[in-house]
Design a protein around this motif. Sequence first.
Motif, PDB file in Angstrom:
ATOM      1  N   LYS A 122       0.830  -1.190   0.000  1.00 32.82           N
ATOM      2  CA  LYS A 122       0.000   0.000   0.000  1.00 32.82           C
ATOM      3  C   LYS A 122       0.871   1.249   0.000  1.00 32.82           C
ATOM      4  N   SER A 176      -1.032   7.905   0.859  1.00 39.18           N
ATOM      5  CA  SER A 176      -2.113   8.143  -0.097  1.00 39.18           C
ATOM      6  C   SER A 176      -1.868   9.466  -0.796  1.00 39.18           C
ATOM      7  N   LYS A 223      -4.001  11.554  -1.309  1.00 44.72           N
ATOM      8  CA  LYS A 223      -4.817  12.540  -0.601  1.00 44.72           C
ATOM      9  C   LYS A 223      -4.021  13.225   0.505  1.00 44.72           C
ATOM     10  N   GLN A 225      -3.216  11.576 -10.400  1.00 50.35           N
ATOM     11  CA  GLN A 225      -4.193  10.880  -9.561  1.00 50.35           C
ATOM     12  C   GLN A 225      -4.168   9.359  -9.750  1.00 50.35           C
ATOM     13  N   PRO A 226      -3.020   8.695  -9.615  1.00 53.61           N
ATOM     14  CA  PRO A 226      -2.979   7.237  -9.790  1.00 53.61           C
ATOM     15  C   PRO A 226      -3.739   6.526  -8.668  1.00 53.61           C
ATOM     16  N   GLN A 227      -4.457   5.490  -9.046  1.00 53.31           N
ATOM     17  CA  GLN A 227      -5.260   4.745  -8.078  1.00 53.31           C
ATOM     18  C   GLN A 227      -4.639   3.387  -7.780  1.00 53.31           C
ATOM     19  N   PHE A 228      -3.321   3.358  -7.674  1.00 54.16           N
ATOM     20  CA  PHE A 228      -2.622   2.101  -7.397  1.00 54.16           C
ATOM     21  C   PHE A 228      -1.335   2.419  -6.645  1.00 54.16           C
ATOM     22  N   SER A 229      -0.751   1.390  -6.057  1.00 65.61           N
ATOM     23  CA  SER A 229       0.489   1.544  -5.304  1.00 65.61           C
ATOM     24  C   SER A 229       1.682   1.318  -6.227  1.00 65.61           C
ATOM     25  N   ARG A 240      -2.251   4.587 -18.166  1.00 66.26           N
ATOM     26  CA  ARG A 240      -3.646   5.020 -18.302  1.00 66.26           C
ATOM     27  C   ARG A 240      -4.408   4.224 -19.359  1.00 66.26           C
TER      28      ARG A 240
END
Length: 367
Positions: free
Chosen positions: A98, A115, A117, A136-140, A173
């Motif tokens: 994570k 994160s 955020k 804004q990547p949504q992965f680790s 992407r």
Amino acid sequence: YVTEKDMTYQILKLFDQRIENIPLVDKNHIPIDLYQKTDFSVSNYRSSTIIRATVPVRVSFTGGGTDFTKFINNKPCFILSSTINKFCTASILLNQNKGIKIYSRDLDEEIYLSSIKNIKYDGQLDLLKAAIKMMQPQFSFYLETFSECEKGTGLGGSSAMTIAVLGALNYLRDHNKLNLYNLSDLAFQSERIDLDIKGGWQDQYACAFGGFNWIEFNKNEVLVNPLKIQREYILELEHNLMLFRIGGTHDSNEIQEAFNIEYTNKHNDQTIEIMSDLANQMKNNLLKGNLNRFGSLLHQAWKIKKDLNPKVANPLIDKCYSLAIDNGALGGKLLGAGQSGYLLIYSIPQNQNRIRKALEASGCKIE
């Protein structure tokens, strides 16, 4: 079981042997995930894939300092630039852990973000954090960067590094990839707006597109025109250009702010016309192979830039430039915002040895 180093080929062979569930283990053989036959997709398996983006830094021949928003809104701006063989590299390794781990090899700094955020700008690898925030990547993942040039040396290294990080993340992407204009705008937003680093528009576009470019900044659009220059002209230009490192780095924010004030005070239509005419002459002579004329115009452009903002130079820079001219150079300029960094000199080969010795005696190092 499989490890993060195993290829999809090995995973599929296990599924082909009617194995329904395959544990993924770490280097200590501790399970960290489970691959199921019913939902495993080769297209999503990137654990062992390294995405690497390498972006060159740039040399701006003319137009620098006029590429600010408030100037572009009044008059079109023309930039003649080329990227060179110094690079910034961003490497991304997707992992099962994570968060986001960032390591800068050249700065030897490392940070961990739980994160996107929680990203805060605190002076530690802010350039990299801002670029990640833009995408804004949504992965680790693990991000490692390396720059072949120091920060604040006038080669657009910050923009090249920003583009490298954006480019590597853009690769992931899939069908929503951004084009080079989009990436350039994102890099500008990241540096100039999010981080409030003072500067113009040229670095982001020059580094993203690469090569020799004639860049037109108008009030409503940007056009990047790759120049088709004959190979022998490029080789001769490379042979006639000398790049010297002058000690120290600069604070581009402070210098650019001073430039804005001086430029505004001295700004008039006649000056703009002279600079635009010089830029066009340099482009035309480069395309036609009139390289000595190109070198002389480089000298004229440098004199105008100094007149608009005397803070771009200092006694050492003036001394080194004068030594180069006295020893046969036709022209040159300091790259970037000013005060330090790299001095670009144009000279025919017969005079280059004298120029090199004179500048090295003054503490400059040829690259």
